[in-house]
Design an enzyme around this catalytic site. Structure first.
Site, PDB file in Angstrom:
ATOM      1  N   LYS A 183     -38.114 -48.299  -7.420  1.00 23.38           N
ATOM      2  CA  LYS A 183     -37.885 -47.420  -6.218  1.00 23.38           C
ATOM      3  C   LYS A 183     -37.967 -46.057  -6.637  1.00 23.38           C
ATOM      4  O   LYS A 183     -38.184 -45.169  -6.259  1.00 23.38           O
ATOM      5  CB  LYS A 183     -36.577 -47.790  -5.518  1.00 23.38           C
ATOM      6  CG  LYS A 183     -36.713 -49.099  -4.601  1.00 23.38           C
ATOM      7  CD  LYS A 183     -37.785 -49.126  -3.695  1.00 23.38           C
ATOM      8  CE  LYS A 183     -37.791 -50.227  -2.633  1.00 23.38           C
ATOM      9  NZ  LYS A 183     -38.562 -50.155  -1.831  1.00 23.38           N
ATOM     10  N   CYS A 227     -43.241 -50.888   4.007  1.00 22.11           N
ATOM     11  CA  CYS A 227     -41.888 -51.383   3.926  1.00 22.11           C
ATOM     12  C   CYS A 227     -41.692 -52.518   3.331  1.00 22.11           C
ATOM     13  O   CYS A 227     -40.343 -52.886   3.042  1.00 22.11           O
ATOM     14  CB  CYS A 227     -41.632 -51.789   5.501  1.00 22.11           C
ATOM     15  SG  CYS A 227     -41.125 -50.216   6.531  1.00 22.11           S
ATOM     16  N   TYR A 278     -35.020 -52.963  -9.395  1.00 19.92           N
ATOM     17  CA  TYR A 278     -35.040 -52.602  -8.140  1.00 19.92           C
ATOM     18  C   TYR A 278     -35.023 -50.991  -8.381  1.00 19.92           C
ATOM     19  O   TYR A 278     -35.927 -50.354  -7.602  1.00 19.92           O
ATOM     20  CB  TYR A 278     -34.073 -53.075  -7.519  1.00 19.92           C
ATOM     21  CG  TYR A 278     -33.962 -52.648  -6.048  1.00 19.92           C
ATOM     22  CD1 TYR A 278     -34.854 -52.943  -5.190  1.00 19.92           C
ATOM     23  CD2 TYR A 278     -32.895 -51.799  -5.554  1.00 19.92           C
ATOM     24  CE1 TYR A 278     -34.939 -52.544  -3.675  1.00 19.92           C
ATOM     25  CE2 TYR A 278     -32.964 -51.360  -4.208  1.00 19.92           C
ATOM     26  CZ  TYR A 278     -34.080 -51.726  -3.346  1.00 19.92           C
ATOM     27  OH  TYR A 278     -33.937 -51.290  -1.850  1.00 19.92           O
ATOM     28  N   LEU A 336     -37.092 -53.429   8.304  1.00 24.94           N
ATOM     29  CA  LEU A 336     -37.430 -52.006   8.669  1.00 24.94           C
ATOM     30  C   LEU A 336     -38.910 -52.097   9.029  1.00 24.94           C
ATOM     31  O   LEU A 336     -39.307 -51.418   9.722  1.00 24.94           O
ATOM     32  CB  LEU A 336     -37.552 -51.205   7.203  1.00 24.94           C
ATOM     33  CG  LEU A 336     -36.050 -51.119   6.332  1.00 24.94           C
ATOM     34  CD1 LEU A 336     -36.323 -50.326   5.257  1.00 24.94           C
ATOM     35  CD2 LEU A 336     -35.057 -50.548   7.369  1.00 24.94           C
ATOM     36  N   THR A 374     -30.457 -55.544   7.541  1.00 26.71           N
ATOM     37  CA  THR A 374     -31.635 -56.377   7.522  1.00 26.71           C
ATOM     38  C   THR A 374     -31.509 -57.867   7.349  1.00 26.71           C
ATOM     39  O   THR A 374     -30.409 -58.214   6.946  1.00 26.71           O
ATOM     40  CB  THR A 374     -32.503 -55.797   6.323  1.00 26.71           C
ATOM     41  OG1 THR A 374     -32.044 -56.102   5.092  1.00 26.71           O
ATOM     42  CG2 THR A 374     -32.954 -54.266   6.532  1.00 26.71           C
ATOM     43  N   SER A 432     -35.399 -45.961  -2.041  1.00 29.67           N
ATOM     44  CA  SER A 432     -33.949 -46.496  -1.621  1.00 29.67           C
ATOM     45  C   SER A 432     -33.111 -45.426  -2.467  1.00 29.67           C
ATOM     46  O   SER A 432     -33.311 -44.844  -3.567  1.00 29.67           O
ATOM     47  CB  SER A 432     -33.600 -48.050  -2.401  1.00 29.67           C
ATOM     48  OG  SER A 432     -32.400 -48.126  -2.598  1.00 29.67           O
ATOM     49  N   ASP A 470     -51.413 -60.467   1.450  1.00 30.16           N
ATOM     50  CA  ASP A 470     -50.645 -60.133   0.378  1.00 30.16           C
ATOM     51  C   ASP A 470     -51.067 -58.916   0.036  1.00 30.16           C
ATOM     52  O   ASP A 470     -52.118 -58.505  -0.364  1.00 30.16           O
ATOM     53  CB  ASP A 470     -51.300 -61.290  -0.420  1.00 30.16           C
ATOM     54  CG  ASP A 470     -50.309 -60.969  -1.855  1.00 30.16           C
ATOM     55  OD1 ASP A 470     -49.577 -60.123  -2.082  1.00 30.16           O
ATOM     56  OD2 ASP A 470     -50.247 -61.923  -2.735  1.00 30.16           O
ATOM     57  N   VAL A 471     -49.849 -57.931   0.178  1.00 23.18           N
ATOM     58  CA  VAL A 471     -50.322 -56.614  -0.159  1.00 23.18           C
ATOM     59  C   VAL A 471     -50.612 -56.147  -1.753  1.00 23.18           C
ATOM     60  O   VAL A 471     -50.990 -55.072  -1.948  1.00 23.18           O
ATOM     61  CB  VAL A 471     -49.203 -55.630   0.349  1.00 23.18           C
ATOM     62  CG1 VAL A 471     -49.191 -55.521   1.991  1.00 23.18           C
ATOM     63  CG2 VAL A 471     -47.746 -55.915  -0.098  1.00 23.18           C
ATOM     64  N   ASP A 485     -47.890 -59.061   6.709  1.00 25.25           N
ATOM     65  CA  ASP A 485     -46.652 -59.796   5.869  1.00 25.25           C
ATOM     66  C   ASP A 485     -47.503 -61.133   5.571  1.00 25.25           C
ATOM     67  O   ASP A 485     -48.747 -61.362   5.744  1.00 25.25           O
ATOM     68  CB  ASP A 485     -45.481 -59.863   6.910  1.00 25.25           C
ATOM     69  CG  ASP A 485     -44.353 -59.906   6.399  1.00 25.25           C
ATOM     70  OD1 ASP A 485     -44.245 -60.507   5.120  1.00 25.25           O
ATOM     71  OD2 ASP A 485     -43.413 -58.954   6.790  1.00 25.25           O
TER      72      ASP A 485
END
Length: 251
Positions: free
Chosen positions: A161, A82, A157, A17, A192, A144, A56-57, A36
């Site tokens: 989300k 993303c 997850y 994405l 993906t 999601s 690294d976010v 990334d």
């Protein structure tokens, strides 16, 4: 709002994405910094207008350093989150209870990291000059359908989300005085790289679970929604399902 003559930051930009979004924004004239991990950005060749940066976010310092590379001549106006992970584990299985570290790390990557980039990008976007309507920029996050219909084994997850989806209207209200819109896309089953490891039989079964069109979504369709959100100045505080009308069953 037009992407042209603006800068954009996209997380998870080396594939899936994020890569599709970065390419679409660049094709519409934006200067894009794609964030990334280091072992991810060495592989792809970014399209013109996209510069991949190792970051690294989870790190405030690394995200700030990436933002500091932007030119003042093209102010930051767009941020697209993303980056994410999708582990699977039941709350209780024959091996015992859900691993707490896995739950924490999933929430850290999918929710806390999204907030980290959102807040730092918002600070930078707020410094840009407003347009005629007082708008300075747009932030797009990724949830999601699992936020609403978490399946068996998706506790971490779905919770992470769900947090992103819940943050949307609150962030839109907080940042309204700064002229920043905030929206979230909640994709269904997207083709993906994570899906590439599945067998063709499994992929076909997933495609058949979609109401219409009965196929997996393409990353480019997510990118089109990002562009649509940016283009429509009255779209704010919304979580938009992009899922072919799927409603996920328990499994």
């Amino acid at each position: 709002m037009e992407p042209g003559r603006s800068s954009a930051i996209v997380t998870g930009a080396a594939s899936g994405l994020g890569a599709a979004s970065a390419a679409a924004l660049a094709a519409h004239g934006a200067t894009v910094i794609g964030l990334d991990l280091a072992d991810s950005i060495d592989k792809p060749v970014p399209p013109p207008g996209v510069r991949l940066v190792s970051a690294d976010v989870t790190s405030e310092a690394e995200v700030r350093a990436a933002l500091d590379t932007l030119s003042d001549e093209q102010p930051l106006r767009i941020a697209v989150n993303c980056a994410g992970i999708a582990p699977a584990q039941r709350i209780l299985s024959s091996r015992g209870p859900h691993d707490l570290g896995l739950f924490r790390s999933t929430v850290e990557v999918n929710l806390v990291d999204t907030f980290n980039v959102l807040r730092l990008a918002a600070e930078r976007i707020a410094a840009a000059p407003p347009d005629a309507q007082g708008q300075r920029g747009v932030i797009v996050n990724t949830a999601s359908v699992a936020a609403f219909e978490g399946q068996i084994g998706q506790a971490a997850y779905a919770a992470s989300k769900g947090g992103v989806a819940s943050l949307t209207i609150q962030a839109a209200r907080d940042l309204a005085r700064n002229g920043i819109r905030v929206n979230t896309i909640a994709p269904g089953i997207v083709d993906t790289p994570m899906m590439a490891s599945l067998s063709e039989e499994v992929r076909q079964g997933l495609a058949e679970s979609v109401v219409f069109p009965q196929r997996l979504a393409a990353p480019g369709e997510y990118a089109k929604m990002v562009l649509a959100i940016i283009d429509n100045d009255y779209l704010n505080g919304e979580t938009i399902r992009l899922d072919g009308a799927i409603r996920m069953g328990p499994r």
